[in-house]
Design an enzyme around this catalytic site. Sequence first.
Site, PDB file in Angstrom:
ATOM      1  N   HIS A 253      -4.465  -8.945   9.769  1.00  0.00           N
ATOM      2  CA  HIS A 253      -5.655  -8.651   8.977  1.00  0.00           C
ATOM      3  C   HIS A 253      -6.374  -9.934   8.576  1.00  0.00           C
ATOM      4  O   HIS A 253      -7.599  -9.988   8.548  1.00  0.00           O
ATOM      5  CB  HIS A 253      -5.281  -7.881   7.708  1.00  0.00           C
ATOM      6  CG  HIS A 253      -5.315  -6.394   7.880  1.00  0.00           C
ATOM      7  ND1 HIS A 253      -6.485  -5.684   7.896  1.00  0.00           N
ATOM      8  CD2 HIS A 253      -4.318  -5.494   8.038  1.00  0.00           C
ATOM      9  CE1 HIS A 253      -6.210  -4.396   8.056  1.00  0.00           C
ATOM     10  NE2 HIS A 253      -4.905  -4.251   8.143  1.00  0.00           N
ATOM     11  N   GLU A 318       0.969  -3.315  -1.798  1.00  0.00           N
ATOM     12  CA  GLU A 318       0.096  -2.249  -1.311  1.00  0.00           C
ATOM     13  C   GLU A 318       0.846  -1.286  -0.382  1.00  0.00           C
ATOM     14  O   GLU A 318       0.861  -0.078  -0.588  1.00  0.00           O
ATOM     15  CB  GLU A 318      -1.073  -2.894  -0.571  1.00  0.00           C
ATOM     16  CG  GLU A 318      -2.033  -1.924   0.082  1.00  0.00           C
ATOM     17  CD  GLU A 318      -3.092  -2.649   0.896  1.00  0.00           C
ATOM     18  OE1 GLU A 318      -4.106  -2.008   1.215  1.00  0.00           O
ATOM     19  OE2 GLU A 318      -2.910  -3.833   1.240  1.00  0.00           O
ATOM     20  N   HIS A 319       1.441  -1.811   0.681  1.00  0.00           N
ATOM     21  CA  HIS A 319       2.198  -1.002   1.643  1.00  0.00           C
ATOM     22  C   HIS A 319       3.672  -1.346   1.536  1.00  0.00           C
ATOM     23  O   HIS A 319       4.037  -2.519   1.510  1.00  0.00           O
ATOM     24  CB  HIS A 319       1.764  -1.306   3.084  1.00  0.00           C
ATOM     25  CG  HIS A 319       0.293  -1.219   3.323  1.00  0.00           C
ATOM     26  ND1 HIS A 319      -0.494  -2.338   3.503  1.00  0.00           N
ATOM     27  CD2 HIS A 319      -0.525  -0.147   3.426  1.00  0.00           C
ATOM     28  CE1 HIS A 319      -1.747  -1.958   3.711  1.00  0.00           C
ATOM     29  NE2 HIS A 319      -1.792  -0.643   3.664  1.00  0.00           N
ATOM     30  N   ASP A 352      -3.043   3.389   8.095  1.00  0.00           N
ATOM     31  CA  ASP A 352      -4.329   2.702   8.204  1.00  0.00           C
ATOM     32  C   ASP A 352      -5.348   3.493   9.011  1.00  0.00           C
ATOM     33  O   ASP A 352      -6.548   3.427   8.737  1.00  0.00           O
ATOM     34  CB  ASP A 352      -4.145   1.336   8.871  1.00  0.00           C
ATOM     35  CG  ASP A 352      -3.712   0.258   7.892  1.00  0.00           C
ATOM     36  OD1 ASP A 352      -3.693   0.529   6.674  1.00  0.00           O
ATOM     37  OD2 ASP A 352      -3.392  -0.857   8.347  1.00  0.00           O
TER      38      ASP A 352
END
Length: 424
Positions: A253, A318-319, A352
């Site tokens: 990312h 977050e994940h 995602d």
Amino acid sequence: MAKFLKKGKSEQELQETSTKVQEAVSGIIKDIEANGDKAVRELSIKFDKWSPETFRLTDEQIKEVVDSVDESVKEDIKFAQEQIRFFAQKQRESMKDIEVETIPGVTLGHKNIPVNSVGCYIPGGRYPMVASSHMSILTAKVAGVKRVIACTPPINGEIPAATVTAMYLAGADEIHILGGVQAMTAMAVGTETIDPVDMIVGPGNAFVAEAKRQLFGKVGIDLLAGPTETLVIADETADGEMIATDLLGQGEHGPTSPGALITTSEKIVEDTISEIERQLKILPTADVAKVSWEDNGTIILVDSLEEAVVEADKLAYEHVEILTEDPDYFLKNMTNYGALFLGPETNVAYGDKVIGTNHTLPTQKAANYTGGLWVGKYIKTVTYQKATPEASVKIGEYAERLCELEGFMGHKEQASLRVRRYKK
């Protein structure tokens, strides 16, 4: 006791970069507030080399773009949107209006009302985030938002066809080819050609995230989504190849995306490090993922799964992927995360892109106090009250005494007026 075998950048190092971003964004917002469309166009030229006659696509332009996209791509987009729409609809159905008589004659209730207008940002840059169209636009429409506008930047001077197609299929009422802070600000404060919205949502780079932070208050926001974070929790039943794949897959990312491994097994640490080194030699996006891991990667060796939960909740990532013998243990015991991915059969990429949960999730420890984007973020839960004359007297007599206790004599008179008027 938890042992840190590798640490990412310190909070002080990250804050130094953040200060520079804050100053740049503040200047852009002030410019657009003062100069409207003129400033937006100048910024678009500066950052994206993009200056069309109008940033908003016409219906004819949208049709032309959608028609240019391969049917197979459209079918993939539609499949993903079916999954996301279904789950969002079930979430919306879980939100019930209520009305209850609390004591004889007193009726209280709440209603769930969608905000009237939302601006959705769909990132472009190195990776055109087609899936963000589903996550923000479609979810807003399921929530019942009347006006949903969406912005996405041009890519190399071209309209991103697949992204626009996803925006159209998701139900956007307006589509603007406009990127960055200028897009977020134009939607939030309005210009001569863009009516302002009540709320802005969507992921983006550090500048877009900072724009949302500074614009909050003028408009609502979903959450402050910073660089993608991924944590893998693994025991001896996991394997290094999968862990490395999932950490590097998210590390692509951006160079500031943190990745972490918490494990009870020294062998897993060794295998994962070896696999990371091997995969970085062949991964097409290794130029980004390598920096992400080297600068922001963390490895924590723990003595037990209980300790793994403690350390994971401290990170509040977050994940969080669970690659252990009993993944449900973490579902039952963890409290701070954006989304859990339970077992080796699923992964962050599913979330995602396609599986149905929303990919706009809390970062930078925001998981300590909020979840991610969902239909509920677009809903205002508002209350109301009604009372019969008799009930007004009963409540009023309590209110008189409680208002006087606090010294609010004007408040007391509101109650006293009802007591005098309705008491038989």
